[in-house]
Design an enzyme around this catalytic site. Structure first.
Site: not given
Length: 283
Positions: A61, A124-127
Site C-alpha cells: 500500500k 492488519g491491513c483493513f482491505w
C-alpha cells in the site's frame, strides 16, 4: 557499508534492497541536519540515521518511488518506534489528552441502523479484513477506518506515519438475529495471526496491531472468553488488545470495499455471502 545489507521499512511495509528494491542512493543524517553519501568509514559528525532513496514494484500500500529517513533505536521517529520502541514510546501516546475535549479519545457515538449492532476489529491491513466480513451472512454493512488514536480526523498518511496511534479497523454492522457476535470473533481469529505485535506478514507498524473493540459489556465478556479459548490453540502468547470502541474515523473513499472494487490490479473479489474463495489482500 553494503547497500544489500540495508532493509527499509516504509509506511508500514518492509522492503529489502537484496530482493526487489532498487536503491539509488544511501546517505547518513548528521547533527547538522545535512546528509552525505555513505561510505565504509564513520561520518565526521554524530550519526543520527540514514536517508535512503529507492524504487520498488507495486507490492504494497506504500507509495512506490521516493525516499525515506529512519533512525536507530532510541531516536524518535525511527523504524523501531513504529513498533512501539524508542526514546519516546509511541504505544503510550494514545493515553494523552482529555476525552472531554479530544473527540478521538471518546467513544464511538455513531448509531447502527434499527435492529442492528456494531462490532469493530483490527487485524492488519483493513482491505482483506473487510472482505472477510462482507462475506458473513447477517452482516449488512462494513466500513474501514481508523480508531484508538489520539488525533482528530486523521488521514491515511497520518496513520501510516505511526504518530497518531490509530489502528486500521473494520466496523461491522450486523443483525444479531442472523449473525452472532461469537461468529464474528471466529472470523477475526481465522483472518490473522494474533501473536505478532504490531505486524501482519510484511505489514509493520502500530496501525496493524491486533484488536477487538467492544461496544457493550456483553461483547467485552465474549471477546475475553473467546481469546482465552483461542490461546489454547496456539503455542505463542496472543497480543490482541481488547478495549472499548473509540471514535471511528471513516477512511478515504478509495479504501472502502477496496478488494470488492478490484484492488490494485482491477481483479474484483467476491462478496457473496458464504464465499470462501482465498482473499488476495493486495489483489
Amino acid at each position: 557499508m553494503s547497500l544489500h545489507a540495508v532493509g527499509v521499512q516504509v509506511r508500514g511495509r518492509s522492503l529489502y534492497a537484496s530482493t526487489s528494491t532498487s536503491l539509488s542512493s544511501l546517505g547518513y543524517i548528521c547533527s547538522n541536519s545535512s546528509s552525505t553519501t555513505a561510505t565504509s568509514t564513520s561520518p565526521a559528525t554524530p550519526f543520527l540515521g540514514l536517508k535512503i532513496k529507492f524504487s520498488s514494484p507495486a507490492t504494497s500500500k506504500s507509495p512506490q518511488p521516493g525516499s525515506v529517513n529512519f533512525s536507530p533505536l532510541g531516536m524518535d521517529g525511527g523504524w523501531l518506534s513504529k513498533l512501539g520502541f524508542g526514546s519516546k514510546n509511541k504505544a503510550t501516546a494514545a493515553s494523552y489528552g482529555d476525552p472531554s475535549t479530544n473527540p478521538a479519545l471518546g467513544p464511538d457515538d455513531d448509531k447502527p441502523a434499527a435492529g442492528q449492532s456494531f462490532a469493530q476489529f483490527g487485524a492488519g491491513c483493513f482491505w482483506g479484513v473487510e472482505l472477510a466480513y462482507q462475506r458473513v451472512p447477517g452482516v449488512s454493512k462494513t466500513e474501514v477506518g481508523y480508531s484508538q488514536g489520539h488525533v482528530h480526523n486523521p488521514t491515511y498518511s497520518d496513520v501510516c506515519e505511526g504518530d497518531t496511534m490509530h489502528s486500521e479497523v473494520v466496523r461491522v454492522q450486523y443483525d444479531p438475529n442472523e449473525c452472532t457476535y461469537e461468529s464474528l470473533l471466529d472470523v477475526f481469529w481465522a483472518r490473522h495471526d494474533p501473536t505478532t505485535l504490531n505486524r501482519q506478514g510484511g505489514d509493520v507498524g502500530t496501525q496493524y496491531r491486533s484488536g477487538i473493540y467492544y461496544y457493550t459489556p456483553e461483547q467485552e465478556k465474549a471477546a475475553k472468553e473467546s481469546m482465552e479459548k483461542h490461546q489454547t490453540k496456539v503455542n505463542k502468547k496472543i497480543v490482541t488488545e481488547i478495549l472499548p470502541a473509540k471514535k471511528f474515523y471513516r477512511a478515504e473513499s478509495y479504501h472502502q470495499q477496496y478488494l470488492a472494487k478490484g484492488g490494485r490490479f482491477g481483479f474484483r473479489q467476491s462478496t457473496e455471502k458464504g464465499c470462501n474463495d482465498p482473499i488476495r489482500c493486495y489483489g
